[in-house]
Design a protein around this motif. Structure first.
Motif: not given
Length: 264
Positions: A42-43, A208-216, A227-232
């Motif tokens: 998930e991104v 795209k390659q399926g790496l799990t990422m958390i991006v600020v 993003a698969d999901r956006v957190v505010f």
């Protein structure tokens, strides 16, 4: 612009689990009870105003900051601690270093060693910290440089690269330890506007390659596309989360609406 098409194992056991995470600096409470699961592949893009606790939360996941309450697990291990005789025990520095092998992190500043070439920067941790053979580390580093579009720069020093190129090297360096999770702390904020795109393109390829990422980040376009999901986040709590088209396209909370109105 269309969103990336990618399968995410949403029903799988979360790779990241955060529960009731609290963090304070002296009397300043920065995180006030964060709950978040991130599935493998998930991104998750974390948006929010400055001072909302986004970067602090990211640093807590990697145990660059310790938490005062709650817990964070990555790949089934509680970060910074272990259970011994039914009690929590703080890990040694070596124990924390082993846990961090699962987690790559890219910072606002590139933090490359100025006296080392690009190739030397990338192989430093695999060889010097994790005991990988130099031959294998070099082979992997060259594959990573190809992946981020910088194969021809392996012999250059950081000062010979643009800011965007340095950040792409920093991404390759973080990937060199073969992490299960990548954390990005505002990776484009120190770049000139014309260099932002090349870094975001590299990050989109990783997504795209399926790496799990958390991006600020404050890059709303990246959040929409990758993003698969956006957190505010605001005020040390998660105010709203969901699919990009919902949180960005149709935010429900007044604080989310006010923040996004400055960008859209």
């Amino acid at each position: 612009m269309t969103a990336l098409v990618k399968e995410v194992a949403v029903d799988a056991k979360p790779l990241v689990q955060a529960r009731n995470v609290h963090k304070a600096f002296d009397q300043l409470e920065v995180l006030k009870g964060i709950d978040l699961d991130v599935a493998p592949g998930e991104v998750v893009v974390v948006l929010g105003p400055s001072g909302s606790g986004k970067s602090t939360f990211l640093r807590c996941i990697n145990h660059l900051e310790s938490i005062q309450q709650g817990f964070i697990e990555v790949d089934g291990e509680q970060i910074g601690y272990r259970v011994k005789n039914d009690r929590l025990e703080k890990l040694t520095d070596n124990g924390i270093a082993k846990q961090r092998r699962k987690i790559g992190m890219v910072f606002q500043q590139f933090n490359l060693y100025p006296h080392m070439t690009v190739l030397q920067n990338i192989i430093e941790a695999p060889v010097g910290v994790h005991g990988e053979s130099r031959k294998d580390a070099i082979e992997n580093a060259r594959q990573l440089l190809k992946r981020v579009g910088l194969s021809e720069k392996e012999g250059n020093y950081p000062r010979q690269l643009s800011g965007g190129q340095q950040q792409r090297v920093a991404i390759a360096r973080a990937l060199a330890i073969k992490p299960k999770l990548m954390l990005f702390d505002e990776p484009t904020s120190a770049l000139d506007p014309e260099l932002v795109g090349e870094v975001l393109a590299t990050m989109k390829d990783l997504a795209k390659q399926g790496l799990t990422m958390i991006v600020v980040t404050h890059e709303i376009g990246f959040a929409k596309e990758a993003a698969d999901r956006v957190v505010f986040m605001d005020g040390g709590v998660i105010v709203e989360q969901g699919k990009p088209e919902d949180v960005i396209g149709n935010p429900q909370h007044p604080r989310t609406q006010a923040f996004l109105s400055r960008f859209l």
